[in-house]
Scaffold this active site. Sequence first.
Site, PDB file in Angstrom:
ATOM      1  N   LYS A  55     -17.576  -7.673  14.371  1.00 44.42           N
ATOM      2  CA  LYS A  55     -17.088  -9.039  14.238  1.00 44.42           C
ATOM      3  C   LYS A  55     -17.086  -9.451  12.764  1.00 44.42           C
ATOM      4  O   LYS A  55     -18.034  -9.166  12.024  1.00 44.42           O
ATOM      5  CB  LYS A  55     -17.974 -10.008  15.032  1.00 44.42           C
ATOM      6  N   ASP A  91     -12.859  -7.309  14.589  1.00 46.32           N
ATOM      7  CA  ASP A  91     -12.321  -8.450  15.324  1.00 46.32           C
ATOM      8  C   ASP A  91     -12.559  -9.709  14.507  1.00 46.32           C
ATOM      9  O   ASP A  91     -13.702 -10.120  14.293  1.00 46.32           O
ATOM     10  CB  ASP A  91     -13.007  -8.558  16.689  1.00 46.32           C
ATOM     11  N   GLU A 147      -8.421  -6.804  15.347  1.00 53.16           N
ATOM     12  CA  GLU A 147      -8.123  -7.614  16.522  1.00 53.16           C
ATOM     13  C   GLU A 147      -7.930  -9.074  16.105  1.00 53.16           C
ATOM     14  O   GLU A 147      -8.779  -9.649  15.431  1.00 53.16           O
ATOM     15  CB  GLU A 147      -9.280  -7.480  17.514  1.00 53.16           C
ATOM     16  N   ASP A 196      -4.941 -10.351  20.758  1.00 52.31           N
ATOM     17  CA  ASP A 196      -5.915 -10.695  21.794  1.00 52.31           C
ATOM     18  C   ASP A 196      -5.711 -12.131  22.252  1.00 52.31           C
ATOM     19  O   ASP A 196      -5.080 -12.388  23.272  1.00 52.31           O
ATOM     20  CB  ASP A 196      -7.335 -10.480  21.278  1.00 52.31           C
ATOM     21  N   LYS A 252      -7.246  -8.956  28.909  1.00 50.01           N
ATOM     22  CA  LYS A 252      -8.508  -9.527  29.380  1.00 50.01           C
ATOM     23  C   LYS A 252      -8.221 -10.293  30.664  1.00 50.01           C
ATOM     24  O   LYS A 252      -7.365 -11.188  30.687  1.00 50.01           O
ATOM     25  CB  LYS A 252      -9.138 -10.443  28.332  1.00 50.01           C
TER      26      LYS A 252
END
Length: 365
Positions: free
Chosen positions: A162, A190, A218, A243, A267
């Site tokens: 992250k 991400d 991402e 995403d 997702k």
Amino acid sequence: MKITQVRLGRISTPLRVPFKTALRTVNSVEDVIVELHTDTGAVGYGEAPPTGVITGDTAGAIIGAIQDHIAPAILGRDLDEFEDLTAAVQKALVHNTSAKAAVDMALWDLLGQKYNAPVYRMLGGARKNIVTDITISVNPPEEMARDARTAIARGYDCLKVKVGIDPELDVARLAAVREAVGKDVCIRIDANQAWNAKQAVRILNQMQDKGLDIEFVEQPVPAADLEGMQYVTRHADVPVLADESVFSPADALKIMQTGAADLVNIKLMKCGGITNALRIAAAAEVYSVQCMIGCMLEAKVSVNAAVELACAKKIITKIDLDGPVLCSEDHILGGAVFNEKNITVSDAPGMGIEGFVPGKVNYLA
């Protein structure tokens, strides 16, 4: 097989360590549990995490959407109406994708039980085993390096790191992680929408110039900024995965048609369940766009549903289903086996969920 009751509950599971992204910090998984009971005694299981900063869905909203809108649309109906049932879930109200996902996966669970087949085989049966990455939360560089070494010691060879809090530190964060784990470990990052397009290109190219070898990034820019994401896709030296920009099959199709990203993340909580996820996967097959399957901070019931889909479809080549291994406890019986990075799907009918550890679900009256 008729649906006779929609039962809801709450489940709480502490995390091993706090989960930190550019959008939020979380200390425990707090999910809504769905049980679809039938006149045959079969029970279908679903689950939804309240992830307001991404989906807009709070726990109260999920419960209200199911109780007031989705449950009345399916109660008393026969599972033989399966296509109409899944359509009724999606049409019951706008948005509220997490509530829809929880009920949709429970319907698929019942369908597999009805025909005595695991869901992943009904959907394609591409494989039985998958390998997930594990998330490294955004923190000071030295702390992220320590967390990365811990993940490698646990057997992981792919890290999702992250970034995005204080973008000027992001290159230093990744440099610390890469130095800690060596050159043979896969690193994907991400940003959770934290950068603007030009900032993203600058940061990503700096990372590659330093030899940090990033597999992909991402969602580098805000979800609505498709032009900005297309700019990053065209100018950055790192492939882009969409995403938060993908909530529906139509969103995914637009991204594929415009080349706004190199890959698409599926997702269940964003697209409304397995039914719509299958449509995204079908579009990806047409456009030859590889998919990742990911999860929110979710416990095993809903991640298990994502495992079923991942094991069904070859177009899903990247796996980010670490929710259960980030939890310090497992309150769910049955389903897929999560052995750190290695996940093995269940061959039991439906999705293989058998229930919960007694006392761990607080059912609503």
